[in-house]
Design a protein around this motif. Sequence first.
Motif, PDB file in Angstrom:
ATOM      1  N   UNK A  87      -4.196   9.633   9.656  1.00 26.81           N
ATOM      2  CA  UNK A  87      -5.627   9.874   9.769  1.00 26.81           C
ATOM      3  C   UNK A  87      -6.145  10.680   8.592  1.00 26.81           C
ATOM      4  N   UNK A  88      -7.435  10.431   8.275  1.00 26.40           N
ATOM      5  CA  UNK A  88      -8.135  11.240   7.274  1.00 26.40           C
ATOM      6  C   UNK A  88      -7.360  11.286   5.955  1.00 26.40           C
ATOM      7  N   UNK A  89      -6.893  10.113   5.531  1.00 25.04           N
ATOM      8  CA  UNK A  89      -6.024  10.045   4.351  1.00 25.04           C
ATOM      9  C   UNK A  89      -6.492   8.969   3.386  1.00 25.04           C
ATOM     10  N   UNK A  90      -6.287   9.227   2.096  1.00 22.71           N
ATOM     11  CA  UNK A  90      -6.586   8.246   1.057  1.00 22.71           C
ATOM     12  C   UNK A  90      -5.375   7.367   0.821  1.00 22.71           C
ATOM     13  N   UNK A  91      -5.637   6.070   0.722  1.00 24.82           N
ATOM     14  CA  UNK A  91      -4.585   5.095   0.431  1.00 24.82           C
ATOM     15  C   UNK A  91      -4.989   4.281  -0.783  1.00 24.82           C
TER      16      UNK A  91
ATOM     17  N   UNK B 266       0.839  -1.191   0.000  1.00 25.43           N
ATOM     18  CA  UNK B 266       0.000   0.000   0.000  1.00 25.43           C
ATOM     19  C   UNK B 266       0.882   1.251   0.000  1.00 25.43           C
ATOM     20  N   UNK B 267       0.246   2.369  -0.273  1.00 25.98           N
ATOM     21  CA  UNK B 267       0.922   3.664  -0.193  1.00 25.98           C
ATOM     22  C   UNK B 267      -0.133   4.755  -0.070  1.00 25.98           C
TER      23      UNK B 267
ATOM     24  N   UNK C 227      -4.530  -4.465 -10.735  1.00 26.39           N
ATOM     25  CA  UNK C 227      -5.645  -3.786 -10.086  1.00 26.39           C
ATOM     26  C   UNK C 227      -5.178  -3.006  -8.859  1.00 26.39           C
ATOM     27  N   UNK C 228      -5.537  -1.736  -8.804  1.00 28.06           N
ATOM     28  CA  UNK C 228      -5.238  -0.887  -7.654  1.00 28.06           C
ATOM     29  C   UNK C 228      -6.548  -0.524  -6.964  1.00 28.06           C
ATOM     30  N   UNK C 229      -6.609  -0.771  -5.661  1.00 29.47           N
ATOM     31  CA  UNK C 229      -7.800  -0.494  -4.868  1.00 29.47           C
ATOM     32  C   UNK C 229      -7.542   0.715  -3.964  1.00 29.47           C
ATOM     33  N   UNK C 230      -8.620   1.250  -3.391  1.00 34.68           N
ATOM     34  CA  UNK C 230      -8.494   2.440  -2.568  1.00 34.68           C
ATOM     35  C   UNK C 230      -9.299   2.307  -1.276  1.00 34.68           C
ATOM     36  N   UNK C 231      -8.834   2.975  -0.221  1.00 32.77           N
ATOM     37  CA  UNK C 231      -9.623   3.121   1.001  1.00 32.77           C
ATOM     38  C   UNK C 231      -9.192   4.423   1.678  1.00 32.77           C
TER      39      UNK C 231
END
Length: 464
Positions: free
Chosen positions: A71-75, A38-39, A104-108
Amino acid sequence: MLKPTVGPIIGHTTTNHARIFLRGKHNKNTLVFAGVRYRRLGEDHWSKGDFAKLEPERDMCEVFALNNLSADSDYEYQAGWFSPMRPAHTVDTVKELPLQWPRQVYHFRTRSSQASLPRAYIVGSCRYLRMTAGIAWAPQLGDRIFASISRLVEHASPPVSAQVMTGDQIYVDDLNIVAPDRKLKEILQKYRVAFSQVNIARLMSSLPTYMILDDHEIEDNWPANKRKSDDYLYANAIRAYELYQASHSPAHALTNDGLINKRLDKYWYQFTEGDIEWFVTDSRTRRNLSATDRRILDADQEQTLCDWLIHTPARVKFVVTSVMFYPDQKRSDDDAWQAFPEQRLRLLETIRTHRIKNVVFISGDVHGSLTSRLTYSEDPDFEVHTVVSSPLCNSRMLPYATAATFTLDQPLVCTAAGDYRHELTSGVISQDNFSHMVVEARRLQVNFHDREGKLLQSIGIPIR
């Protein structure tokens, strides 16, 4: 590396922590490993990667714990599984392999540390997906509502923090009359198919999802309908539930080194976001049906719930119970809280005597959605609300609930000191739907949407 056969699923997520579930595939006589890297969105370099050896005893499933996040960040993250050429590899040695990660790249997104921000949640239950010989029949019927949820999530403001699924995520007993599933491999296959449909898989890969079981993860009206021969069924159904639903929930603690502690001694759990707290009860597996001490929650769970209600500083307190807390159904129902009146009254008395505000019971089960307000005749300051959200996808063999389903013209409970009275604050929705709940400064806005995403009703519940 290959794409997961189920998942990835984003589970419990906090300001600095996230859990990712995935499943690989068993390769006979060959080791299988899974990995996640992840990054932070916008960064150039991926993390070194977390790896785990997949075991057939866990149906090749694993949950990764990502720690020390911002915190409060997109990964963004990648996830997959592979079988190395050499049989002597370990979790440490595969880290040095020149792996080709799936494209495939996913996000959270991690949670915000600001306490009083508006928050939003998706709530739903009862997703029927009929299976025959391990194959889903008309799977688009049981999956299309998740496309609508995804569209709402993509454009929602405030952003949706999580999806809470309150029971019957699968139906182990969908063909009980003809060919009931009882073997572990049959039940595991239901989870694999149910959680790998296109729309639900896309949604759960990015939106943290919290789950709790109801009866159909085991058997209709469990354990009231339990027979002696059902011990085998129960053991297999619970094993599958633990692997696919409980595994990525807060029911699993973290070890001192930040890994998921795979030991599990209860299914109920709590989680917090800002000034909002959730207590997700297990109202199914800890029941006591004896005439002398009927309980829908075991004594330890009830005590913990009451202590939490009394002492939590949370502004809004959501209590999830897979079966309805109230209103009661007109027909005799030995499955919901109306069959456990003494314990229900103890909870209500705890809330009233300690003057606890902003308690909302969240449930599903009845294949109908509604909101309702509960008051007390001798205490104008007492108020409790319920939000019922069900079903995500109904079976054509099962009816929807209507207003006529419920007893609405008499008090819920009459005591020597006063009466607990309830009234609907919405219509009863008798079609497939989900709820979008927004917690604002002074109100909880409950929006019910149909399976195409169309708004059906919007109800404002005051926050005091």
